[in-house]
Enzyme design. Structure first.
Site, PDB file in Angstrom:
ATOM      1  CE  LYS A  38     -30.452 -60.197  16.654  1.00 56.98           C
ATOM      2  NZ  LYS A  38     -31.371 -60.852  17.613  1.00 56.98           N
ATOM      3  CE1 TYR A 251     -28.637 -71.180 -16.019  1.00 60.54           C
ATOM      4  CE2 TYR A 251     -28.907 -69.605 -14.217  1.00 60.54           C
ATOM      5  CZ  TYR A 251     -28.087 -70.326 -15.085  1.00 60.54           C
ATOM      6  OH  TYR A 251     -26.736 -70.177 -15.004  1.00 60.54           O
TER       7      TYR A 251
HETATM    8  C1  LIG Z   1     -32.385 -59.976  18.099  1.00 59.61           C
HETATM    9  C2  LIG Z   1     -32.689 -59.869  19.540  1.00 59.61           C
HETATM   10  C3  LIG Z   1     -33.252 -58.697  20.070  1.00 59.61           C
HETATM   11  C4  LIG Z   1     -33.730 -57.548  19.200  1.00 59.61           C
HETATM   12  O1  LIG Z   1     -35.006 -57.855  18.692  1.00 59.61           O
HETATM   13  P1  LIG Z   1     -35.755 -56.815  17.714  1.00 59.61           P
HETATM   14  O2  LIG Z   1     -37.028 -57.487  17.416  1.00 59.61           O
HETATM   15  O3  LIG Z   1     -34.882 -56.680  16.520  1.00 59.61           O
HETATM   16  O4  LIG Z   1     -35.902 -55.553  18.471  1.00 59.61           O
HETATM   17  C5  LIG Z   1     -33.394 -58.609  21.448  1.00 59.61           C
HETATM   18  N1  LIG Z   1     -33.003 -59.614  22.239  1.00 59.61           N
HETATM   19  C6  LIG Z   1     -32.494 -60.769  21.781  1.00 59.61           C
HETATM   20  C7  LIG Z   1     -32.094 -61.837  22.736  1.00 59.61           C
HETATM   21  C8  LIG Z   1     -32.327 -60.944  20.412  1.00 59.61           C
HETATM   22  O5  LIG Z   1     -31.833 -62.089  19.939  1.00 59.61           O
END
Ligand SMILES: *Cc1c(COP(=O)(O)O)cnc(C)c1O
Length: 353
Positions: A38, A251
């Protein structure tokens, strides 16, 4: 999308492979790995990461359906699970692109067209998406009734698996087991993320979902031995100029040079993911020496005090690297490596080695 030339991100696929092998040690025999790609593979580039992992994993997971479509269009053929709640305007696309939807509310059974595959998501304590445990029987009835839809999996998500020894993980696992018993045996069944896989000996069912570990980081403050960060981020000095003792930089004019010397200007700022709060906290590597980021980080530029070193314009500067990785940055910002990695502007080109 435009490509920027102010910085470069390098993704080392041999480290990805190293991390895959390292995490595999924690995965039970007969348990398949779903690689979580993702958010553009946590900023690493979803297509390249998926191409590298496809021969080794059982499935991929993305958040948005468009991310799944992108992978299909790139030629990825193994199962792809979409985490997000189906959106009415997109429901036809699951079947068209052979993507697996997630159902997490009863109305989802009515939204998607016949022929769509899905996994069920149960909330066992994360407090985010998913059916409630009490709905298990009712949902099992819907699964049976809606034979034109294909239930291929069931899952849940841990809230506290990033640290070892959490009683809540065991409680969620127990709850999930009870829910699981209402559903047919052959479903893909998964609850463990990186932390659940590496830090807990709870049953992994037949699939684990690995994200952050693949990219070389543990999910919390406890290290996982052998992981190597996959991504590094470099830039260069776009201007080098003299500064006199007492002169103010950036800034707010909050930082003043403690002595005469040189200021180096990096063509990278908070719009690139070099977070504004790193001003005064980050050090960057030039040659073999660390130099401090001084003054406020601005949208497109960041200043570094070079002391007496008059580097040439164009000299390479390492921002995120083995000696100062996303975990180190996260510590300074009181956040987690996930946020650092996914904040790096996607318009900075990724190079794969
Ligand atoms: C992001 C996510 C994962 C992966 O988690 P990690 O801690 O990066 O291994 C697994 N399952 C779901 C539903 C997620 O949203």
């Amino acid at each position: 999308m435009i490509e920027k030339s102010n910085a470069s991100v390098t993704v080392d696929l041999s480290s990805l492979d190293n991390n895959f092998r390292c995490l595999s040690e924690f995965v039970d025999k007969d348990t398949r790995i779903m690689a979580v790609v993702k958010s553009n593979a946590y900023g690493h580039g979803a297509i390249k990461v998926a191409e590298a992992l496809e021969p080794k994993v059982g499935a991929f997971a993305v958040n948005a359906i468009q991310e799944g479509i992108e992978l299909r269009e790139a030629g990825i053929t193994i199962p792809i699970l979409v985490f997000e709640v189906p959106q009415k305007s997109m429901v036809r696309q699951y079947r068209v692109h052979n993507l697996t939807a997630t159902f997490s509310a009863t109305e989802h059974f009515d939204w998607v067209p016949d022929g769509t595959s899905y996994h069920l998501n149960f909330d066992t304590g994360m407090g985010r998406l998913g059916f409630r445990a009490e709905q298990a029987e009712k949902v099992a009835g819907l699964v049976k009734k809606r034979k034109e839809l294909f239930c291929t999996g069931i899952y849940s998500h841990f809230a506290t698996a990033h640290e070892p020894g959490s009683a809540r993980v065991r409680e969620q696992h127990r709850k999930f087991n009870t829910i699981r018993s209402h559903f047919p045996d052959q479903l893909a069944t998964h609850i463990a993320n990186t932390g659940g896989t590496a830090f807990y000996d709870t049953e992994q069912f037949n699939m684990v979902r690995l994200g952050i570990g693949l990219y070389g980081y543990a999910p919390g403050d406890i290290a996982i031995d052998g992981l190597q960060p996959v991504l590094r981020w470099d830039t260069f000095l776009t201007q080098v100029k003299e500064v006199k003792k007492g002169e103010a930089i950036s800034y707010g004019a909050d930082w003043q040079a403690p002595s005469d010397g040189y200021i180096g200007i990096l063509p990278v700022g908070y719009e690139d993911g070099l977070k504004r709060n790193l001003g005064g906290k980050l050090r960057v590597l030039i040659g073999n020496e660390d130099y401090p980021v001084v003054g406020t980080v601005t949208m497109n530029y960041t200043m570094v005090f070079l002391e007496q070193s008059k580097f040439e314009v164009g000299t390479a500067v390492k921002l995120l690297h083995a000696g100062n990785n996303a975990y180190d940055w996260a510590q300074k910002l009181e956040t987690i490596p996930y946020e650092i990695l996914t904040s790096i502007d996607l318009r900075i080109p990724r190079t794969y080695i």
